[in-house]
Design a protein around this motif. Sequence first.
Motif, PDB file in Angstrom:
ATOM      1  N   ILE A   4       0.800  -1.246   0.165  1.00  0.00           N
ATOM      2  CA  ILE A   4       0.014   0.013   0.253  1.00  0.00           C
ATOM      3  C   ILE A   4       1.024   1.424  -0.190  1.00  0.00           C
ATOM      4  O   ILE A   4       0.619   2.227  -0.694  1.00  0.00           O
ATOM      5  N   VAL A   5       2.057   1.176   0.846  1.00  0.00           N
ATOM      6  CA  VAL A   5       2.690   2.312   0.858  1.00  0.00           C
ATOM      7  C   VAL A   5       3.513   2.717  -0.487  1.00  0.00           C
ATOM      8  O   VAL A   5       3.602   3.930  -0.583  1.00  0.00           O
ATOM      9  N   PHE A   6       4.027   1.696  -0.674  1.00  0.00           N
ATOM     10  CA  PHE A   6       4.930   1.907  -2.086  1.00  0.00           C
ATOM     11  C   PHE A   6       4.213   1.374  -3.174  1.00  0.00           C
ATOM     12  O   PHE A   6       4.541   0.877  -4.277  1.00  0.00           O
ATOM     13  N   GLU A   7       2.833   1.610  -3.370  1.00  0.00           N
ATOM     14  CA  GLU A   7       2.105   1.373  -4.674  1.00  0.00           C
ATOM     15  C   GLU A   7       2.336   1.978  -5.823  1.00  0.00           C
ATOM     16  O   GLU A   7       2.404   1.678  -7.049  1.00  0.00           O
ATOM     17  N   GLU A   8       2.447   3.433  -5.394  1.00  0.00           N
ATOM     18  CA  GLU A   8       2.878   4.385  -6.631  1.00  0.00           C
ATOM     19  C   GLU A   8       4.370   4.640  -6.790  1.00  0.00           C
ATOM     20  O   GLU A   8       4.998   4.720  -5.636  1.00  0.00           O
ATOM     21  N   PRO A   9       5.038   4.407  -8.020  1.00  0.00           N
ATOM     22  CA  PRO A   9       6.463   4.503  -8.164  1.00  0.00           C
ATOM     23  C   PRO A   9       6.792   6.009  -7.781  1.00  0.00           C
ATOM     24  O   PRO A   9       8.096   6.091  -7.361  1.00  0.00           O
ATOM     25  N   GLY A  10       6.001   7.160  -7.640  1.00  0.00           N
ATOM     26  CA  GLY A  10       6.548   8.157  -7.387  1.00  0.00           C
ATOM     27  C   GLY A  10       6.821   8.189  -5.971  1.00  0.00           C
ATOM     28  O   GLY A  10       7.681   9.016  -5.359  1.00  0.00           O
ATOM     29  N   GLN A  11       6.139   7.357  -4.973  1.00  0.00           N
ATOM     30  CA  GLN A  11       6.595   7.270  -3.633  1.00  0.00           C
ATOM     31  C   GLN A  11       7.804   6.954  -3.526  1.00  0.00           C
ATOM     32  O   GLN A  11       8.697   7.358  -2.545  1.00  0.00           O
ATOM     33  N   VAL A  12       8.234   5.907  -4.030  1.00  0.00           N
ATOM     34  CA  VAL A  12       9.632   5.285  -4.157  1.00  0.00           C
ATOM     35  C   VAL A  12      10.584   6.379  -4.341  1.00  0.00           C
ATOM     36  O   VAL A  12      11.784   6.526  -3.747  1.00  0.00           O
ATOM     37  N   GLU A  13      10.307   7.009  -5.602  1.00  0.00           N
ATOM     38  CA  GLU A  13      11.442   8.032  -6.179  1.00  0.00           C
ATOM     39  C   GLU A  13      11.546   9.162  -5.271  1.00  0.00           C
ATOM     40  O   GLU A  13      12.484   9.700  -4.995  1.00  0.00           O
ATOM     41  N   ASP A  14      10.583   9.626  -4.730  1.00  0.00           N
ATOM     42  CA  ASP A  14      10.389  10.786  -3.654  1.00  0.00           C
ATOM     43  C   ASP A  14      11.117  10.343  -2.572  1.00  0.00           C
ATOM     44  O   ASP A  14      11.923  11.096  -1.990  1.00  0.00           O
ATOM     45  N   LEU A  15      11.068   9.216  -2.011  1.00  0.00           N
ATOM     46  CA  LEU A  15      11.774   8.566  -0.923  1.00  0.00           C
ATOM     47  C   LEU A  15      13.316   8.319  -1.155  1.00  0.00           C
ATOM     48  O   LEU A  15      14.295   8.947  -0.262  1.00  0.00           O
ATOM     49  N   ARG A  16      13.724   7.973  -2.307  1.00  0.00           N
ATOM     50  CA  ARG A  16      15.007   7.908  -2.878  1.00  0.00           C
ATOM     51  C   ARG A  16      15.941   9.235  -2.961  1.00  0.00           C
ATOM     52  O   ARG A  16      16.908   9.435  -2.619  1.00  0.00           O
ATOM     53  N   ALA A  17      14.968  10.401  -3.282  1.00  0.00           N
ATOM     54  CA  ALA A  17      15.464  11.725  -3.540  1.00  0.00           C
ATOM     55  C   ALA A  17      15.693  12.424  -2.071  1.00  0.00           C
ATOM     56  O   ALA A  17      16.737  13.338  -2.162  1.00  0.00           O
ATOM     57  N   ARG A  18      15.311  12.068  -1.121  1.00  0.00           N
ATOM     58  CA  ARG A  18      15.660  12.552   0.180  1.00  0.00           C
ATOM     59  C   ARG A  18      16.857  12.174   0.785  1.00  0.00           C
ATOM     60  O   ARG A  18      17.269  11.147   0.622  1.00  0.00           O
ATOM     61  N   LEU A  19      17.264  12.787   1.777  1.00  0.00           N
ATOM     62  CA  LEU A  19      18.602  12.548   2.303  1.00  0.00           C
ATOM     63  C   LEU A  19      18.470  11.034   3.232  1.00  0.00           C
ATOM     64  O   LEU A  19      17.649  11.104   3.927  1.00  0.00           O
TER      65      LEU A  19
END
Length: 182
Positions: free
Chosen positions: A95-110
Motif C-alpha cells: 500500500i505504502v509503495f504502491e505508486e512509483p512516485g512514492q519510492v522515487e520521492d523517498l530516494r530523493a530525500r537525504l
Amino acid sequence: MMTAVWIIIAVVAVGIYLSWTAGRLDRLHARVDSTRAALDAQLVRRASIALEIATSGLLDPASSLVLAGAAHDARGAAEDDREIAESELTRALRIVFEEPGQVEDLRARLGGDELVGELQTAVRRVPMARRFHNDAVRSARAVRRHRLVRYLRLAGHAPYPVTFEMDDEEPPTLLPGGTATG
C-alpha cells in the motif's frame, strides 16, 4: 548354519538402514531449524527496516502510521499470530509503495536511497528464506511419513515440522527492474 548367517546379515542390514534413516531425519530436522532461524532473521530485518523508514520522517504521516503499525505488530507478534502479522506488513508495504512516485520521492530525500536499497534487499530475501524453509519442512515430512519411521518412532520427540505460510508478494515498485530501481 547358513540360515543363521543370512539372518544375521539381514538384521545388520536392517539396522544399518534404520541408523541411516534416523541420521537423515536428524539432519533434516536440523535443516528445518536452521532455515526457520534464517527466515526469522529475514522477517525481523524487513520489519526493522520498515519501522526505520516509518519513523525517519521521510514518508507522509498517513503512510508512516500504516507502516509503523504493521512493522511493530510483526516484530512483536506471538508465534501463533506471526504469519498473519507478517502478511499484514507485506500488505502495508504494498500500500505504502504502491505508486512509483512514492519510492522515487523517498530516494530523493537525504538518507532515503540507502533505506530503499536496504528495504529492496529485505523484501527480496523474505520469499527466498520462506521457500527454503518450506522446502526443508516438506523433505522432513516426506521421511517422517514412511511406515518404518512412524512405527519405530525414529523421529523421537522432535516436533512435527510446520511450514510458514504468509503473503510475501513484493511491492512491484521495490522489485529489480521495477519503476523504482535506480
